[in-house]
Design a protein around this motif. Structure first.
Motif, short mmCIF file in Angstrom:
data_model
loop_
_atom_site.label_atom_id
_atom_site.label_comp_id
_atom_site.label_asym_id
_atom_site.label_seq_id
_atom_site.Cartn_x
_atom_site.Cartn_y
_atom_site.Cartn_z
N ARG A 64 7.80 12.23 -11.52
CA ARG A 64 7.01 13.43 -11.19
C ARG A 64 5.54 13.07 -11.06
O ARG A 64 4.87 13.50 -10.13
N GLU A 65 5.06 12.28 -12.01
CA GLU A 65 3.66 11.85 -11.95
C GLU A 65 3.39 11.05 -10.67
O GLU A 65 2.40 11.28 -9.99
N ARG A 71 -3.59 9.87 -3.72
CA ARG A 71 -3.29 8.59 -3.06
C ARG A 71 -3.67 7.37 -3.90
O ARG A 71 -2.85 6.47 -4.11
N ASP A 72 -4.91 7.28 -4.38
CA ASP A 72 -5.33 6.10 -5.14
C ASP A 72 -4.58 5.98 -6.46
O ASP A 72 -4.19 4.89 -6.87
N ASP A 73 -4.37 7.12 -7.12
CA ASP A 73 -3.61 7.11 -8.37
C ASP A 73 -2.15 6.71 -8.13
O ASP A 73 -1.56 5.98 -8.91
N ALA A 74 -1.59 7.21 -7.03
CA ALA A 74 -0.21 6.85 -6.68
C ALA A 74 -0.09 5.35 -6.45
O ALA A 74 0.89 4.73 -6.88
N ALA A 75 -1.08 4.78 -5.78
CA ALA A 75 -1.05 3.33 -5.53
C ALA A 75 -1.05 2.55 -6.84
O ALA A 75 -0.30 1.58 -6.99
N GLU A 76 -1.85 2.98 -7.79
CA GLU A 76 -1.88 2.31 -9.10
C GLU A 76 -0.53 2.46 -9.82
O GLU A 76 -0.05 1.50 -10.44
N MET A 122 7.22 4.91 -1.93
CA MET A 122 5.85 5.42 -1.97
C MET A 122 4.86 4.47 -1.30
O MET A 122 3.81 4.90 -0.83
N ILE A 123 5.19 3.19 -1.22
CA ILE A 123 4.34 2.26 -0.48
C ILE A 123 4.22 2.75 0.96
O ILE A 123 3.13 2.81 1.52
N ASP A 124 5.36 3.11 1.57
CA ASP A 124 5.33 3.61 2.94
C ASP A 124 4.55 4.92 3.04
O ASP A 124 3.77 5.11 3.98
N VAL A 125 4.76 5.81 2.09
CA VAL A 125 4.07 7.10 2.09
C VAL A 125 2.56 6.90 1.97
O VAL A 125 1.78 7.51 2.71
N ILE A 126 2.15 6.05 1.06
CA ILE A 126 0.72 5.80 0.84
C ILE A 126 0.10 5.11 2.06
O ILE A 126 -0.96 5.52 2.52
N ARG A 127 0.76 4.09 2.56
CA ARG A 127 0.21 3.36 3.72
C ARG A 127 0.08 4.26 4.94
O ARG A 127 -0.85 4.12 5.72
N ALA A 128 1.01 5.18 5.11
CA ALA A 128 0.96 6.10 6.25
C ALA A 128 0.07 7.31 5.96
O ALA A 128 -0.11 8.17 6.81
N ASP A 129 -0.49 7.38 4.75
CA ASP A 129 -1.31 8.50 4.30
C ASP A 129 -0.57 9.83 4.52
O ASP A 129 -1.09 10.78 5.07
N GLU A 130 0.67 9.86 4.04
CA GLU A 130 1.53 11.02 4.21
C GLU A 130 1.88 11.68 2.88
O GLU A 130 2.94 12.28 2.75
#
Length: 178
Positions: A64-65, A71-76, A122-130
């Motif tokens: 959930r987190e 975006r930046d927090d998700a990447a971490e 989530m790598i794909d989601v973050i990289r695509a800024d989606e």
């Protein structure tokens, strides 16, 4: 298709796992765990015991987190999940599926595999800024996550139950004004 197939499957499974915690909890026994495993077409290790059920339940707030983070927090969080699992991405082809990425052994515990698969998706989601494709249901009585894979980004409710409840409430409000 917005994302590759394995990304979408991993996101759907992660969202379903997170949403299983919302009332009524739909991951409380081994039969529900087995049904989740089958419904999301997982392969590999599945112990089907109380320890695996507890680990899956404990994974829900972590995912959930991840799925609701900026975006930046998700990447971490992605980096942490992958490092903790000592993930090593590799291309695999099995069970009639074309080449896709596995980043952890199929012998790893189910909860670790799901965490790594969600992180890889989530790598794909973050990289695509989606990240806007992931949100919380707008129904005021619901805290479930919404995965919007529609072309026009129109999905706002987690289910038809929430959508219908809100449509009926809006209709009744309009009728009350007349």
């Amino acid at each position: 298709m917005l994302f590759v197939n394995d990304t979408e499957l991993s996101l759907r499974a992660a969202v379903a796992l997170v949403n299983s915690a919302e009332p009524p909890d739909t991951l409380t026994d081994l039969a529900q765990l087995d049904a989740f495993y089958k419904r999301h077409e997982f392969t590999g290790r599945h112990d089907g015991d109380a320890a695996e059920l507890a680990a899956m339940r404990a994974l829900r707030p972590v995912l959930r987190e991840l799925l609701t983070a900026e975006r930046d927090d998700a990447a971490e969080l992605v980096n942490t999940l992958l490092a903790d699992a000592q993930a090593v991405p590799q291309l695999r082809r099995h069970d009639g599926l074309d080449w896709h990425i596995h980043a952890i052994s199929s012998d790893a515990p189910l909860d670790r595999r799901i965490a790594v698969e969600a992180a890889m998706a989530m790598i794909d989601v973050i990289r695509a800024d989606e990240l806007s494709r992931l949100s919380v249901c707008i129904d005021g009585e619901c805290e479930c996550l919404v995965l919007d894979l529609s072309r026009n980004r129109s999905r706002r409710y987690c289910s038809t139950i929430c959508a219908n409840r809100n449509a009926v409430a809006a209709y009744r409000a309009r009728r009350a004004q007349h």
